[in-house]
Design an enzyme around this catalytic site. Structure first.
Site: not given
Length: 279
Positions: A61, A206-208
């Protein structure tokens, strides 16, 4: 649901099941420095102040900028705060991700993360991807070495199949699996069930589904009934789906952060859960 367990143990650390994923606190395409560094530090500090004790980052990141930011914002770390990081990607530019499982790269990533995060032991180190061009035994050799040396406490994997998990479990103990999973994309359902059976943490990235708008149609009526946001319902569904799920929604906004953390207060009925699951 009211009796749902809201914590999960990784090793000897009890984790609140809604944590924070720090990936968004970088430049465009997860590359370079975050635009508003002071705001980014405030978001990290607000997460911990609001009870988050699981933060997910990675060498990739930035690369490197995200770990440095976390140390600047939070070091010395609060007692019981678990910072999970990852290694095994080369970053050549924005949105470019090239798996590199060479032992040299993995060793450098581990040593670099220790230094940037200003710690002597990584609570949870995750292999960001299995590199198809390198034998996983070779990739994991420096990881096993670092575990023996006390530099890594627990090891996790990311974006792996059940067969890959089993193969790695023959080499060393695994504490967690981080695969893409959300209400819309459930291709790793079998992996989630396997991790639950094995007592491993399952950390959906990517939970949303990259933004609540994609989930809007499924969720609208149930969100209205709970006076909740689409994102809160999507997270509440994940919490109810399996008790080994640890959530790491990311955001650059303190307001959104606080909203996401309130997902634990939403009690979906069995009927609501099934409605969401079956759409």
């Amino acid at each position: 649901m009211t009796n749902m367990n809201l914590t999960f143990k990784i090793g000897d650390i009890e984790i609140n099941r809604v944590g924070y994923g720090a990936m968004q606190l970088t430049g465009q395409g997860v590359f370079g420095e975050v635009e508003d560094r002071e705001n980014a530090k405030k978001v990290l500090q607000a997460a911990v102040a609001n009870g988050v004790n699981f933060i997910d980052t990675a060498e990739a990141y930035g690369p490197k900028f995200n770990e440095l930011l976390i140390a600047e914002a939070l070091h010395p770390y609060a007692s019981g705060l678990l910072i999970a990081t990852k290694g095994g990607f080369d970053r050549t530019g924005p949105n470019k991700w090239i798996p590199n499982g060479s032992p040299e790269k993995i060793k450098a990533d581990i040593e670099g993360s220790l230094e940037r995060l200003q710690i002597s032991q990584i609570d949870l180190w995750q292999l960001h991807r299995i590199d198809p061009s390198t034998d996983v035994e070779k990739t994991l050799a420096p990881v096993i070495e670092a575990v023996k040396a006390g530099k890594i406490k627990q090891v996790g994997l990311s974006e792996v199949s059940i067969d890959q998990i089993k193969h790695v479990q023959n080499l060393l103990p695994i504490a967690s699996v981080q695969n893409m999973y959300n209400l819309v994309d459930r291709k790793w359902e079998d992996v989630l069930d396997y991790t639950a059976e094995q007592g491993l943490a399952f950390i959906p990235w990517f939970p949303l589904a990259s933004g609540p708008a994609k989930l809007e149609d499924k969720i609208k009526a149930i969100a209205a009934a709970h006076q909740a946001t689409t994102a809160q319902i999507a997270l509440a569904w994940l919490l109810k789906r399996s008790e080994n799920i640890l959530l790491i929604p990311g955001t650059k906004s303190v307001t959104h952060l606080e909203e996401n953390l309130k997902a634990v207060e939403i009690n979906l009925s069995e009927e609501e859960f099934e409605t969401l699951s079956n759409q």
